[in-house]
Structures are given as C-alpha cells and as structure tokens.
Design a protein around this motif. Structure first.
Motif, PDB file in Angstrom:
ATOM      1  N   GLY A 165      -4.890   2.342  -3.049  1.00  0.00           N
ATOM      2  CA  GLY A 165      -3.496   2.312  -3.457  1.00  0.00           C
ATOM      3  C   GLY A 165      -2.719   1.225  -2.741  1.00  0.00           C
ATOM      4  O   GLY A 165      -2.769   1.126  -1.516  1.00  0.00           O
ATOM      5  N   ASP A 218      -7.214   4.167 -14.000  1.00  0.00           N
ATOM      6  CA  ASP A 218      -6.090   4.699 -13.232  1.00  0.00           C
ATOM      7  C   ASP A 218      -6.527   6.065 -12.710  1.00  0.00           C
ATOM      8  O   ASP A 218      -6.509   7.060 -13.438  1.00  0.00           O
ATOM      9  CB  ASP A 218      -4.858   4.804 -14.118  1.00  0.00           C
ATOM     10  N   GLN A 239      -0.103   4.425 -12.228  1.00  0.00           N
ATOM     11  CA  GLN A 239      -0.237   3.216 -11.419  1.00  0.00           C
ATOM     12  C   GLN A 239      -0.407   1.987 -12.311  1.00  0.00           C
ATOM     13  O   GLN A 239      -1.086   2.044 -13.335  1.00  0.00           O
ATOM     14  CB  GLN A 239      -1.431   3.325 -10.475  1.00  0.00           C
ATOM     15  N   SER A 246      -3.525  -3.016  -7.163  1.00  0.00           N
ATOM     16  CA  SER A 246      -2.817  -1.766  -7.396  1.00  0.00           C
ATOM     17  C   SER A 246      -1.372  -2.018  -6.974  1.00  0.00           C
ATOM     18  O   SER A 246      -1.045  -1.972  -5.783  1.00  0.00           O
ATOM     19  CB  SER A 246      -3.444  -0.635  -6.574  1.00  0.00           C
ATOM     20  N   SER A 304       1.842   4.305  -3.677  1.00  0.00           N
ATOM     21  CA  SER A 304       0.922   3.585  -4.548  1.00  0.00           C
ATOM     22  C   SER A 304      -0.386   4.356  -4.661  1.00  0.00           C
ATOM     23  O   SER A 304      -0.848   4.973  -3.694  1.00  0.00           O
ATOM     24  CB  SER A 304       0.659   2.185  -3.996  1.00  0.00           C
TER      25      SER A 304
END
Length: 210
Positions: free
Chosen positions: A13, A31, A36, A186, A199
């Motif tokens: 992330g 994902d 995201q 990401s 994230s």
C-alpha cells in the motif's frame, strides 16, 4: 480460455513494484482490498525504446478504458497491451465519472507541495523506485494509465475524481502484445488527502494460457 499463474508480485500500500511480461502472456492488476488506484507504466524489452503513450491511447481508444481497448506506445505507436478482462462493476455517476482513467497525470512531490503538503508520498517516486533495479531513472517515468481511478470533466471544464468503485479482488487483465516491463504504483493520493484512509495493496499476477 484457462490461464495459469506464472508469477505474482505484491505491491505494498502506497508503494510501487515492477515485473516483466512476455508477448502472449497476461498481467492482472489486482485491487487486493478494494478502493485503491493503480498508476500503470510500461516499456518494451529488452531496450526500453518504446514506452506507454497515455495521450495517443486516449485519442484513439477514449478517456476511460475497459475490455477490448488497446494501449499504444511512443514514439512508434505500437500496441503494447490489449485489455482482455475487467471485473469492476460500473456504478452510474451523477456527474458522469468513469473508471480506469487516462486523463489525470501521476502525482508527484511537486504537485503535493503546490497543495500545501511537503514530502508527501507520491506515484512519481514510487515508480522510480520500482524501475531503478532495471537501470531506468526518473526520466523514464511517464504519464500513467490510472487503473481503478474514477474520473470525469465537470461543467466548469475542471477535472474531478470520485472514490474508486473497485472492490476486494477486482482486477484489470491485459494481454501483452510485446515483451514489456510493467511498473505500478499503489497511489498514496487519497491517503495524503484523508489521513484516516490508508493506502491499500495491489498485486501483479502474470498469467499464461494453459
């Protein structure tokens, strides 16, 4: 058509990662948790002479991509990838936003500084770190295909973004038409804007036909 997994690369992330894919193979951008955005770059192998061309692809294929669309290269306008599957279920937007964006540019430290955030995580730096082991630098990073990003252009002629509508496990699948290096970030942008939002990871699965 059945596919088998060749390799899988985790994209933590808010960070980036890269992998190689051979012509005829498939890469799925997954994902993992949902919601995201994935900023996607690509270059031809072995010499990196062709790279993904966001602007030309947008002109030929449209501002938002899905199954059947092609990704073109610069400078010779070769087809690098064809999108073969898209599991994101589209939800109508009152403002007309659509997923899988080709309008926005990747975020960078300079962009976040303009917005009043110093030293913010960003896609430019993520992509640089993802490709440096392949001998590429910041000068090789280019405008992205923003997979899962839901965007549009408002009546005021300004770009706008809505939260990604992808859910956990959704993916966009692309068939490589050339041997390519692929890098994905990401995107940490939503986390930069909303500190409580973290994230989320992505995954790159390279597949081949059985």
């Amino acid at each position: 058509m059945a596919l088998r997994e060749i390799s899988s690369v985790q994209v933590p992330g808010g960070q980036g990662a890269a992998c190689t894919v051979q012509a005829g193979q498939y890469v799925r951008v997954v994902d993992v948790e949902g919601g995201q955005v994935a900023d996607f770059n690509a270059w031809t192998l072995p010499d990196y002479q062709e790279q993904f061309w966001s602007g030309r692809t947008r002109i030929v294929e449209g501002a938002h991509l899905s199954t059947g669309n092609r990704l073109f290269s610069s400078p010779n306008m070769e087809v690098l990838f064809t999108i073969t599957d898209d599991t994101v279920k589209r939800v109508d937007s009152p403002l007309g936003a659509i997923s899988h964006d080709l309008i926005y540019a990747r975020c960078s430290s300079g962009l976040w500084k303009l917005r009043g955030v110093d030293n913010a995580p960003n896609c430019q730096d993520n992509l640089v770190r993802a490709i440096e082991s392949y001998g590429l630098t910041a000068h090789n990073v280019h405008d992205a295909f923003n997979i899962f990003m839901k965007t549009g252009i408002g009546k005021d002629d300004r770009l706008f973004e809505e939260p990604a509508e992808s859910v956990a496990g959704d993916y966009l699948e692309l068939r490589a038409e050339k041997d390519c290096l692929v890098a994905v970030s990401s995107c940490p942008g939503r986390g930069n804007r909303f500190p409580d939002w973290q994230s989320r990871p992505l995954r790159l699965d390279v597949m081949a036909e059985e």
